[in-house]
Design a protein around this motif. Sequence first.
Motif, PDB file in Angstrom:
ATOM      1  N   HIS A 118       0.848  -1.192   0.000  1.00 29.56           N
ATOM      2  CA  HIS A 118       0.000   0.000   0.000  1.00 29.56           C
ATOM      3  C   HIS A 118       0.890   1.251   0.000  1.00 29.56           C
ATOM      4  O   HIS A 118       1.857   1.326   0.764  1.00 29.56           O
ATOM      5  CB  HIS A 118      -0.910   0.000   1.229  1.00 29.56           C
ATOM      6  CG  HIS A 118      -2.079   0.915   1.093  1.00 29.56           C
ATOM      7  ND1 HIS A 118      -1.946   2.282   1.158  1.00 29.56           N
ATOM      8  CD2 HIS A 118      -3.387   0.673   0.871  1.00 29.56           C
ATOM      9  CE1 HIS A 118      -3.126   2.848   1.001  1.00 29.56           C
ATOM     10  NE2 HIS A 118      -4.022   1.890   0.825  1.00 29.56           N
ATOM     11  N   PRO A 119       0.577   2.255  -0.827  1.00 34.90           N
ATOM     12  CA  PRO A 119       1.418   3.453  -0.912  1.00 34.90           C
ATOM     13  C   PRO A 119       1.583   4.217   0.396  1.00 34.90           C
ATOM     14  O   PRO A 119       2.587   4.907   0.581  1.00 34.90           O
ATOM     15  CB  PRO A 119       0.686   4.323  -1.953  1.00 34.90           C
ATOM     16  CG  PRO A 119      -0.105   3.368  -2.763  1.00 34.90           C
ATOM     17  CD  PRO A 119      -0.499   2.261  -1.828  1.00 34.90           C
ATOM     18  N   TYR A 120       0.631   4.125   1.330  1.00 32.49           N
ATOM     19  CA  TYR A 120       0.755   4.918   2.552  1.00 32.49           C
ATOM     20  C   TYR A 120       1.964   4.521   3.378  1.00 32.49           C
ATOM     21  O   TYR A 120       2.429   5.286   4.219  1.00 32.49           O
ATOM     22  CB  TYR A 120      -0.528   4.886   3.390  1.00 32.49           C
ATOM     23  CG  TYR A 120      -0.777   3.616   4.166  1.00 32.49           C
ATOM     24  CD1 TYR A 120      -0.137   3.366   5.373  1.00 32.49           C
ATOM     25  CD2 TYR A 120      -1.680   2.673   3.706  1.00 32.49           C
ATOM     26  CE1 TYR A 120      -0.380   2.200   6.086  1.00 32.49           C
ATOM     27  CE2 TYR A 120      -1.927   1.510   4.409  1.00 32.49           C
ATOM     28  CZ  TYR A 120      -1.270   1.281   5.595  1.00 32.49           C
ATOM     29  OH  TYR A 120      -1.511   0.128   6.296  1.00 32.49           O
ATOM     30  N   HIS A 121       2.529   3.333   3.144  1.00 36.57           N
ATOM     31  CA  HIS A 121       3.746   2.931   3.856  1.00 36.57           C
ATOM     32  C   HIS A 121       4.959   3.758   3.427  1.00 36.57           C
ATOM     33  O   HIS A 121       5.988   3.731   4.085  1.00 36.57           O
ATOM     34  CB  HIS A 121       4.052   1.452   3.604  1.00 36.57           C
ATOM     35  CG  HIS A 121       3.117   0.516   4.291  1.00 36.57           C
ATOM     36  ND1 HIS A 121       3.147   0.292   5.650  1.00 36.57           N
ATOM     37  CD2 HIS A 121       2.113  -0.261   3.809  1.00 36.57           C
ATOM     38  CE1 HIS A 121       2.213  -0.582   5.974  1.00 36.57           C
ATOM     39  NE2 HIS A 121       1.567  -0.929   4.874  1.00 36.57           N
ATOM     40  N   PHE A 122       4.837   4.482   2.309  1.00 31.75           N
ATOM     41  CA  PHE A 122       5.983   5.183   1.750  1.00 31.75           C
ATOM     42  C   PHE A 122       5.800   6.697   1.707  1.00 31.75           C
ATOM     43  O   PHE A 122       6.517   7.382   0.996  1.00 31.75           O
ATOM     44  CB  PHE A 122       6.260   4.648   0.334  1.00 31.75           C
ATOM     45  CG  PHE A 122       6.576   3.183   0.335  1.00 31.75           C
ATOM     46  CD1 PHE A 122       7.865   2.734   0.513  1.00 31.75           C
ATOM     47  CD2 PHE A 122       5.564   2.246   0.192  1.00 31.75           C
ATOM     48  CE1 PHE A 122       8.156   1.386   0.542  1.00 31.75           C
ATOM     49  CE2 PHE A 122       5.835   0.893   0.221  1.00 31.75           C
ATOM     50  CZ  PHE A 122       7.139   0.458   0.393  1.00 31.75           C
ATOM     51  N   THR A 123       4.851   7.209   2.479  1.00 30.59           N
ATOM     52  CA  THR A 123       4.606   8.654   2.462  1.00 30.59           C
ATOM     53  C   THR A 123       5.809   9.442   2.987  1.00 30.59           C
ATOM     54  O   THR A 123       5.994  10.593   2.615  1.00 30.59           O
ATOM     55  CB  THR A 123       3.354   9.016   3.287  1.00 30.59           C
ATOM     56  OG1 THR A 123       3.488   8.464   4.599  1.00 30.59           O
ATOM     57  CG2 THR A 123       2.093   8.488   2.625  1.00 30.59           C
ATOM     58  N   ASN A 124       6.642   8.860   3.849  1.00 37.30           N
ATOM     59  CA  ASN A 124       7.808   9.550   4.393  1.00 37.30           C
ATOM     60  C   ASN A 124       9.105   9.142   3.704  1.00 37.30           C
ATOM     61  O   ASN A 124      10.190   9.557   4.123  1.00 37.30           O
ATOM     62  CB  ASN A 124       7.929   9.296   5.896  1.00 37.30           C
ATOM     63  CG  ASN A 124       6.778   9.904   6.670  1.00 37.30           C
ATOM     64  OD1 ASN A 124       6.275  10.961   6.307  1.00 37.30           O
ATOM     65  ND2 ASN A 124       6.338   9.247   7.725  1.00 37.30           N
ATOM     66  N   ALA A 125       9.022   8.316   2.678  1.00 40.44           N
ATOM     67  CA  ALA A 125      10.228   7.855   1.984  1.00 40.44           C
ATOM     68  C   ALA A 125      10.866   9.004   1.210  1.00 40.44           C
ATOM     69  O   ALA A 125      10.177   9.767   0.533  1.00 40.44           O
ATOM     70  CB  ALA A 125       9.888   6.705   1.046  1.00 40.44           C
TER      71      ALA A 125
ATOM     72  N   PRO B   8       9.371  -2.642  -6.461  1.00 41.89           N
ATOM     73  CA  PRO B   8       8.842  -3.749  -7.273  1.00 41.89           C
ATOM     74  C   PRO B   8       7.435  -4.158  -6.845  1.00 41.89           C
ATOM     75  O   PRO B   8       7.055  -3.999  -5.678  1.00 41.89           O
ATOM     76  CB  PRO B   8       9.835  -4.893  -7.016  1.00 41.89           C
ATOM     77  CG  PRO B   8      11.085  -4.218  -6.557  1.00 41.89           C
ATOM     78  CD  PRO B   8      10.629  -2.992  -5.809  1.00 41.89           C
ATOM     79  N   ASN B   9       6.660  -4.670  -7.790  1.00 40.75           N
ATOM     80  CA  ASN B   9       5.285  -5.126  -7.560  1.00 40.75           C
ATOM     81  C   ASN B   9       4.387  -4.011  -7.033  1.00 40.75           C
ATOM     82  O   ASN B   9       3.503  -4.250  -6.205  1.00 40.75           O
ATOM     83  CB  ASN B   9       5.259  -6.321  -6.608  1.00 40.75           C
ATOM     84  CG  ASN B   9       5.991  -7.513  -7.170  1.00 40.75           C
ATOM     85  OD1 ASN B   9       5.942  -7.763  -8.379  1.00 40.75           O
ATOM     86  ND2 ASN B   9       6.683  -8.241  -6.333  1.00 40.75           N
ATOM     87  N   SER B  10       4.629  -2.811  -7.511  1.00 36.14           N
ATOM     88  CA  SER B  10       3.791  -1.672  -7.131  1.00 36.14           C
ATOM     89  C   SER B  10       3.976  -0.577  -8.174  1.00 36.14           C
ATOM     90  O   SER B  10       4.823  -0.691  -9.066  1.00 36.14           O
ATOM     91  CB  SER B  10       4.169  -1.139  -5.746  1.00 36.14           C
ATOM     92  OG  SER B  10       5.373  -0.404  -5.809  1.00 36.14           O
ATOM     93  N   ASN B  11       3.207   0.484  -8.036  1.00 32.74           N
ATOM     94  CA  ASN B  11       3.369   1.658  -8.898  1.00 32.74           C
ATOM     95  C   ASN B  11       4.057   2.788  -8.147  1.00 32.74           C
ATOM     96  O   ASN B  11       3.970   3.951  -8.542  1.00 32.74           O
ATOM     97  CB  ASN B  11       2.003   2.123  -9.404  1.00 32.74           C
ATOM     98  CG  ASN B  11       1.338   1.078 -10.271  1.00 32.74           C
ATOM     99  OD1 ASN B  11       2.005   0.430 -11.072  1.00 32.74           O
ATOM    100  ND2 ASN B  11       0.040   0.901 -10.110  1.00 32.74           N
ATOM    101  N   ILE B  12       4.750   2.463  -7.058  1.00 27.57           N
ATOM    102  CA  ILE B  12       5.345   3.473  -6.184  1.00 27.57           C
ATOM    103  C   ILE B  12       6.727   3.858  -6.702  1.00 27.57           C
ATOM    104  O   ILE B  12       7.569   2.988  -6.955  1.00 27.57           O
ATOM    105  CB  ILE B  12       5.438   2.952  -4.742  1.00 27.57           C
ATOM    106  CG1 ILE B  12       4.051   2.591  -4.223  1.00 27.57           C
ATOM    107  CG2 ILE B  12       6.114   3.971  -3.838  1.00 27.57           C
ATOM    108  CD1 ILE B  12       4.057   1.786  -2.954  1.00 27.57           C
ATOM    109  N   GLN B  13       6.950   5.166  -6.856  1.00 29.43           N
ATOM    110  CA  GLN B  13       8.244   5.698  -7.254  1.00 29.43           C
ATOM    111  C   GLN B  13       8.611   6.869  -6.361  1.00 29.43           C
ATOM    112  O   GLN B  13       7.759   7.697  -6.037  1.00 29.43           O
ATOM    113  CB  GLN B  13       8.230   6.164  -8.710  1.00 29.43           C
ATOM    114  CG  GLN B  13       8.061   5.050  -9.711  1.00 29.43           C
ATOM    115  CD  GLN B  13       8.155   5.556 -11.146  1.00 29.43           C
ATOM    116  OE1 GLN B  13       7.911   6.733 -11.416  1.00 29.43           O
ATOM    117  NE2 GLN B  13       8.507   4.672 -12.052  1.00 29.43           N
TER     118      GLN B  13
END
Length: 193
Positions: free
Chosen positions: A83-90, A157-162
Motif C-alpha cells: 500500500h502506498p501509505y507505507h511510503f509517504t515519508n520515503a 517492485p510489484n507496485s506503482n510506487i516511485q
Amino acid sequence: NAQITGQDILCSSGVYSVTSEATTINWSVNDPNNLVSFNINNNQITLNQTNPNSYGIVTLTAFYSNPKCGSITVSKEIEVGIHPYHFTNATLTGETYICGSQTYTYTLSSISHPCVNSINWVVSPNLNIISQTSNSVTVINNPFNSQYAGLITASIPNSNIQINKGVWVGVPNSNDLTIQKLGAYDFYVGTWT
C-alpha cells in the motif's frame, strides 16, 4: 483466546489457521476487489495474491464448532500487497548537484515493509549508475550527454510506487543562462554566486 494466526500483511502467499478442538470449520473470505485466491485444508487456509501490483484489505473469517462447547466466529483483517501509505515519508537523500567525474551516492530512507526486498533504480540519460544496493545507488555524470536536469528514481517492485530526486548535472553553458528581474530585487557585486 480464539484467533486466526498468520501474517498481518500478505506479500504473495500466506497460510492462516485456527487452533481449536473444532469438529467443523467453515472459512469465508471477504474480498470485494478480488485481491486473493484461496485453498482450504480443514483448520488452515492458504491465501495467494492474484495480482502482484494490487493492494487492499481482505477479511478472513473462521466459523468453527464442536458438540461440547458450541460454536464461535473469529475474524482477521489482512493487508494485501504494498500500500502506498507505507511510503509517504520515503525520501532520496544525497547531493542536489553532480559535478565533473565525481561519484555521488543516493540513499532511500524511511522504508520498512515486509514485501520489499529490493529496489529498482533508474536514472536519466545524463547519468550513469556505478553501483547499487537494496537501498542506495551510486551515480556519475554521463560525459556524452549535455542535459543539465537529471533525475534519480527508486521504483518499488510489484507496485506503482516511485520516489524521485531531481539533480543538477554538470556546469551550464553561459549561453543557456539568463537573468530576469522580478519586482524590486537588487543584485550587488560579491553577494551572489
